[in-house]
Design an enzyme around this catalytic site. Sequence first.
Site, PDB file in Angstrom:
ATOM      1  N   GLU A 116       0.917  13.288 -12.490  1.00 62.54           N
ATOM      2  CA  GLU A 116       1.615  13.915 -11.366  1.00 62.54           C
ATOM      3  C   GLU A 116       1.975  15.348 -11.741  1.00 62.54           C
ATOM      4  O   GLU A 116       2.219  15.662 -12.908  1.00 62.54           O
ATOM      5  CB  GLU A 116       2.894  13.141 -11.033  1.00 62.54           C
ATOM      6  CG  GLU A 116       3.665  13.729  -9.846  1.00 62.54           C
ATOM      7  CD  GLU A 116       4.870  12.882  -9.425  1.00 62.54           C
ATOM      8  OE1 GLU A 116       5.560  13.287  -8.471  1.00 62.54           O
ATOM      9  OE2 GLU A 116       5.109  11.836 -10.060  1.00 62.54           O
TER      10      GLU A 116
ATOM     11  N   GLU B 166       5.942   5.920  -1.974  1.00 63.25           N
ATOM     12  CA  GLU B 166       7.355   5.504  -1.921  1.00 63.25           C
ATOM     13  C   GLU B 166       8.053   5.954  -0.634  1.00 63.25           C
ATOM     14  O   GLU B 166       9.141   6.524  -0.670  1.00 63.25           O
ATOM     15  CB  GLU B 166       8.100   6.033  -3.147  1.00 63.25           C
ATOM     16  CG  GLU B 166       7.649   5.393  -4.440  1.00 63.25           C
ATOM     17  CD  GLU B 166       8.489   5.793  -5.651  1.00 63.25           C
ATOM     18  OE1 GLU B 166       9.328   6.702  -5.536  1.00 63.25           O
ATOM     19  OE2 GLU B 166       8.294   5.187  -6.724  1.00 63.25           O
TER      20      GLU B 166
ATOM     21  N   GLU C  35       2.733   2.172 -10.329  1.00 61.50           N
ATOM     22  CA  GLU C  35       3.731   2.825 -11.173  1.00 61.50           C
ATOM     23  C   GLU C  35       4.481   1.744 -11.934  1.00 61.50           C
ATOM     24  O   GLU C  35       5.143   0.909 -11.319  1.00 61.50           O
ATOM     25  CB  GLU C  35       4.714   3.686 -10.362  1.00 61.50           C
ATOM     26  CG  GLU C  35       4.122   4.972  -9.813  1.00 61.50           C
ATOM     27  CD  GLU C  35       5.172   5.908  -9.223  1.00 61.50           C
ATOM     28  OE1 GLU C  35       6.313   5.934  -9.731  1.00 61.50           O
ATOM     29  OE2 GLU C  35       4.851   6.608  -8.240  1.00 61.50           O
TER      30      GLU C  35
ATOM     31  N   ASN D  48       6.155  11.535  -6.089  1.00 59.55           N
ATOM     32  CA  ASN D  48       6.976  12.263  -5.134  1.00 59.55           C
ATOM     33  C   ASN D  48       6.371  13.609  -4.761  1.00 59.55           C
ATOM     34  O   ASN D  48       6.534  14.104  -3.645  1.00 59.55           O
ATOM     35  CB  ASN D  48       8.379  12.480  -5.708  1.00 59.55           C
ATOM     36  CG  ASN D  48       9.144  11.181  -5.903  1.00 59.55           C
ATOM     37  OD1 ASN D  48       8.723  10.119  -5.449  1.00 59.55           O
ATOM     38  ND2 ASN D  48      10.262  11.253  -6.593  1.00 59.55           N
TER      39      ASN D  48
END
Length: 507
Positions: free
Chosen positions: A33, A179, A298, A78
Amino acid sequence: MAPPLNPTPARVTAHPAFAVGPVRRETFGTFVEHLGRCVYTGIYEPGHPTADDDGWRGDVLGLTRELGVSTVRYPGGNFVSGYRWEDGIGPKDERPVRLDLAWHSTETNQVGLDDFVQWCGRAGVEPMMAVNLGTRGVQEALDVLEYCNHPGGTALSDLRRRNGAEEPHGISFWCLGNEMDGPWQIGHKTPTEYGRLAAETARAMRMAGGDALRLVACGSSGPTMDTFGEWERAVLMEAYEFVDYISAHQYVENRGSLEDHLAAGHLMDRFIREIVAHVDHVRSVLRSAREVHISFDEWNVWHMSSRRTPVPSGSDWPEAPELTEDLYTVADAVVVGDLLITLLRHTDRVHAASLAQLVNVIAPIMTAPGGPAWKQTIFHPFALTSAHARGEVLQLAVDSPSYTSPQHGLVPALSAVATHDADSGSVTLFAVNRASDTALPLEADVSAFEGKRLVEALVFASDDPLWCATQEDSSSVLPGPLEGAVLEDGRLTAVLPPVSWAMLRLG
């Protein structure tokens, strides 16, 4: 002084007729990420002594191959919920610099989609791409799919070719957001809002990319979320017929009780069973012939409550700050080995998984800018399991004594899984002793596998379960021989030290 022996041995029976399902290479995925130093000074550092002409750190590429990685999820996390994929393509000196709201950082976009696919080729891994369903939607997902996978003759596929990728990237694995039930997520949605968006995105992507695509809908962000369960139900009621997987995320940490920490695999096992129950409930209600599986994309130990470096705030928007760079103990490595054992035990329903993350950020690999790369403790059980889990996962009969966890009550001391490769004849048993103060005698009936010998017996343990690997010392504690392991007359015996991960290979 040697630790006391548990008076009750753990007994295991393995038989080739009782298989759960195949060992799936996708179980050994990881995650990159745009967070902290995972990308910049992690996989990418132009000018580093080991860097190639494109800026990829050669030491990290070598360790990624040694780790045995199959897939790598990218670019978030995110981060993806505010990401514009177009920012990371084309000439690097023309790419825009953006604010990353997810991690309050400055994103230079010097690494982007085409670059990452190039890195995957050099690492020998498959890209698993996530699309932004936070601030964007169906059209952007179709655009990035066309850019990546269409051979040519359209605006976006020809743009890819002008950017240096003549052949399509051929990406089949796609995550539909990240998420989305989390209030921290940019574009956070209700389950019905997200379920409708995921269904429409998946439907459109199927129209463009066909059934070769493997699509992952967002599950809840974790088992402790208030949304867990109802989120899965509501999302899948909208999207069940269009997706192949529902995602699962779970992080664990040592909050002070080693006994509680070592129960993490026990908790993951329950979490997986609960997800399966929610998924199959929807299947029953819809009377669907399809089966949706789990992408556990994850998972790791993450000491969130003792962050060594806070997320930037206010007017501070640094480039690639040090974030969530946890140092892992021997006990953490045993937990990671146990979590991987648990994922394998559920190979019938867990069809993919991603250890989060790969480099620097809660990672098995650490780097120093301009300096060396080294292995954290969690590197070892992952790499050895990836290297030697082959063929079919076996359904073991296990009779184990328990230990007492202050928070979780009685927990089986032994966690184990075995794999059998009929082609080579190899049988590999992976086992964890979760007990913190007692050695565990292990007796395994492997008489159904005739003519075998004990090829290797390894253990990862230490008298100090809180020992951490560092840049200065990453090799004082390594996997070593499990002394005293014996295979005789179809009976495999060994003694597992407290807080230990072990691998016993027959061939």
